[in-house]
Design a protein around this motif. Structure first.
Motif, PDB file in Angstrom:
ATOM      1  N   TRP A 226     -33.736 -21.385 -32.371  1.00  0.00           N
ATOM      2  CA  TRP A 226     -32.450 -21.673 -31.839  1.00  0.00           C
ATOM      3  C   TRP A 226     -32.419 -22.389 -30.554  1.00  0.00           C
ATOM      4  O   TRP A 226     -31.270 -23.116 -30.562  1.00  0.00           O
TER       5      TRP A 226
ATOM      6  N   TYR B  57     -30.259 -26.127 -29.458  1.00  0.00           N
ATOM      7  CA  TYR B  57     -29.767 -26.663 -28.063  1.00  0.00           C
ATOM      8  C   TYR B  57     -30.032 -28.147 -27.905  1.00  0.00           C
ATOM      9  O   TYR B  57     -29.259 -29.115 -27.601  1.00  0.00           O
TER      10      TYR B  57
ATOM     11  N   GLY C 232     -19.551 -22.636 -23.691  1.00  0.00           N
ATOM     12  CA  GLY C 232     -20.828 -22.078 -24.341  1.00  0.00           C
ATOM     13  C   GLY C 232     -21.587 -21.065 -23.603  1.00  0.00           C
ATOM     14  O   GLY C 232     -22.238 -20.056 -24.077  1.00  0.00           O
TER      15      GLY C 232
ATOM     16  N   LEU D 114     -20.228 -17.728 -23.660  1.00  0.00           N
ATOM     17  CA  LEU D 114     -20.353 -16.961 -24.895  1.00  0.00           C
ATOM     18  C   LEU D 114     -21.700 -16.120 -24.801  1.00  0.00           C
ATOM     19  O   LEU D 114     -21.551 -15.290 -25.503  1.00  0.00           O
TER      20      LEU D 114
ATOM     21  N   THR E 155     -25.319 -13.802 -33.153  1.00  0.00           N
ATOM     22  CA  THR E 155     -24.944 -15.071 -33.931  1.00  0.00           C
ATOM     23  C   THR E 155     -24.048 -15.861 -32.897  1.00  0.00           C
ATOM     24  O   THR E 155     -24.304 -16.905 -33.018  1.00  0.00           O
ATOM     25  N   VAL E 156     -23.453 -15.144 -32.267  1.00  0.00           N
ATOM     26  CA  VAL E 156     -22.366 -16.160 -31.274  1.00  0.00           C
ATOM     27  C   VAL E 156     -23.470 -16.694 -30.227  1.00  0.00           C
ATOM     28  O   VAL E 156     -23.038 -17.814 -29.858  1.00  0.00           O
ATOM     29  N   SER E 157     -24.641 -16.031 -29.894  1.00  0.00           N
ATOM     30  CA  SER E 157     -25.442 -16.841 -28.980  1.00  0.00           C
ATOM     31  C   SER E 157     -25.883 -17.979 -29.332  1.00  0.00           C
ATOM     32  O   SER E 157     -26.044 -19.045 -28.709  1.00  0.00           O
TER      33      SER E 157
ATOM     34  N   VAL F  83     -24.489 -20.056 -31.304  1.00  0.00           N
ATOM     35  CA  VAL F  83     -23.059 -21.011 -31.236  1.00  0.00           C
ATOM     36  C   VAL F  83     -22.996 -21.331 -29.591  1.00  0.00           C
ATOM     37  O   VAL F  83     -22.731 -22.524 -29.414  1.00  0.00           O
TER      38      VAL F  83
ATOM     39  N   ILE G 189     -25.736 -24.110 -28.828  1.00  0.00           N
ATOM     40  CA  ILE G 189     -25.288 -25.316 -29.266  1.00  0.00           C
ATOM     41  C   ILE G 189     -24.001 -25.890 -28.687  1.00  0.00           C
ATOM     42  O   ILE G 189     -24.147 -27.176 -28.315  1.00  0.00           O
ATOM     43  N   MET G 190     -23.255 -25.138 -28.198  1.00  0.00           N
ATOM     44  CA  MET G 190     -22.068 -25.747 -27.405  1.00  0.00           C
ATOM     45  C   MET G 190     -22.512 -26.013 -26.149  1.00  0.00           C
ATOM     46  O   MET G 190     -22.229 -27.260 -25.788  1.00  0.00           O
TER      47      MET G 190
END
Length: 400
Positions: free
Chosen positions: A254, A258, A292, A295, A303-305, A307, A310-311
């Motif tokens: 993950w 990033y 980001g 979040l 799973t929002v982590s 996102v 990535i943001m």
């Protein structure tokens, strides 16, 4: 000729990224070979960073004396020699000595090339060049070092391979020295139509760089940016493992997203610069990164982590190259090289000391403070950047 020189600069940026991630990738084997504690890697990292900071600070005077082409060549040669020295280093003490030289070489060439591109090429090249740096930083551990991680002392072959690449680049830079002067006389023009320029260059000519209005705010923005960028990369996995309860392998993957968002974002930013100014890109990137990071704080599904990471990476993408490219427009070409060196030095300082600060605090509290730490530093970056933009606009209105 200008196109050929630009190609060489792109190669140089890939080369800049190659050594940056080597230490972390090779350290498990290096630690065993030298028989030293785990934390010795941190000492070597800070030694390299210290050399880079010193080199960046003095680079303005050195480049003014010898020229960008010569300094870039010598720095490349110094970097190659340092990597070769690490290949044959008989002890950890010698690794420390070569780390100093590696830092000296990296700081000077980084500052020289960034200022040259800011003054001679348009904004999209700055974004693409830093994307190419990401390519080099990825290729170093993933392709080159990973291929030599089997067998005793295998890490040395990785350093040797990248040293050879650096020597080849140094040879190319030596041959290309006449191009630098020719390109200076027939440049593409670094200050594009989307760059906000000022008309008070004569009034700043005899002003000390640090006394130019806005420079200190710019340095503060660079400190916040590089500090938070490195912090996310260093502690993101620990946060995901200990707080979000992911496996170490999943967490590492993950965090790689990033870095992927950062690299791909810079490539895409190069196209966006045709439509948006550097100032708008800096602001938009900071807002995306802030959303980001928020979040990561909210009690949402795990799973929002992903996102969020990535943001944050995607938001960070345009900030650093856009701020660098704005340097001559904001503070004048007369002092841009010196100020660029200061900015790079402060950036490296942030990347060196802010991540350990979070680690120290977390060791006495919890790694759960990670997202709050990130949000605070992004807000600090945003506020200092917006204050700088307001100051520049006020100054521009006075001189118009």
């Amino acid at each position: 000729m200008t196109l050929l020189l630009l190609l060489i600069i792109y190669l140089a940026f890939i080369s800049l990224g190659l050594p940056d991630s080597l230490l972390g990738a090779a350290w498990p084997l290096m630690q065993k070979d030298f028989g030293v504690p785990l934390e010795t890697a941190g000492i070597l990292f800070m030694t390299i960073a210290g050399g880079t900071i010193v080199s960046s600070i003095v680079s303005g005077k050195v480049i003014k004396r010898f020229g960008t082409g010569k300094v870039t060549f010598f720095s490349g040669l110094l970097t190659a020699s340092a990597l070769l020295g690490m290949y044959v280093a008989p002890s950890i003490i010698w690794m420390g000595v070569w780390s100093i030289l590696l830092g000296f070489g990296a700081g000077a060439v980084d500052t020289a090339l960034n200022n040259y591109v800011a003054n001679h090429y348009k904004a999209h090249h700055m974004s693409w060049l830093h994307s190419f740096w990401g390519v080099g930083a990825t290729l170093g551990p993933v392709i080159i070092m990973a291929g030599f991680m089997l067998g005793d002392g295998a890490w040395r072959n990785g350093y040797l391979t990248i040293a050879i690449i650096q020597f080849i680049l140094a040879a190319i830079l030596l041959i290309s020295l006449p191009l630098w002067n020719n390109a200076s006389n027939n440049r593409e023009g670094g200050l594009s139509e989307n760059t906000e320029t000022l008309d008070d260059e004569p009034s700043r000519e005899h002003t000390k760089p640090l006394h130019i209005k806005g420079v200190k705010l710019s340095l503060l923005t660079f400190l916040f940016y590089c500090g938070v960028e490195t912090t996310v990369g260093l502690w993101g996995s620990s946060y995901l493992v200990n707080v979000k309860e992911l496996s170490a392998a999943t967490a590492a993957q993950w965090v790689s997203f990033y870095w992927g968002g950062l690299t791909i974002g810079r490539f895409l930013t190069g196209f966006v610069t045709f439509k948006m100014s550097n100032t708008m890109l800096i602001r938009l990137g900071q807002i995306i990164a802030l959303v980001g990071a928020a979040l990561l704080i909210l009690p949402l599904p795990t799973t929002v982590s992903l996102v969020g990471f990535i943001m944050v990476g995607f938001g960070f993408a345009p900030i650093y190259p856009s701020m660098l490219h704005e340097t001559p427009a904001r503070f004048g070409k007369t002092h841009s090289q010196t100020i660029m060196g200061y900015q790079m030095a402060v950036a490296y300082t942030g990347g060196t000391f802010i991540p350990p600060t979070l680690g120290l605090i977390a060791s006495h509290t919890t790694i759960g403070i990670f997202p709050f730490f990130i949000v605070i530093f992004i807000i600090g970056m945003l506020l200092s950047s917006e204050r700088l933009i307001a100051l520049l606009r006020k100054r521009a209105s006075v001189f118009n």
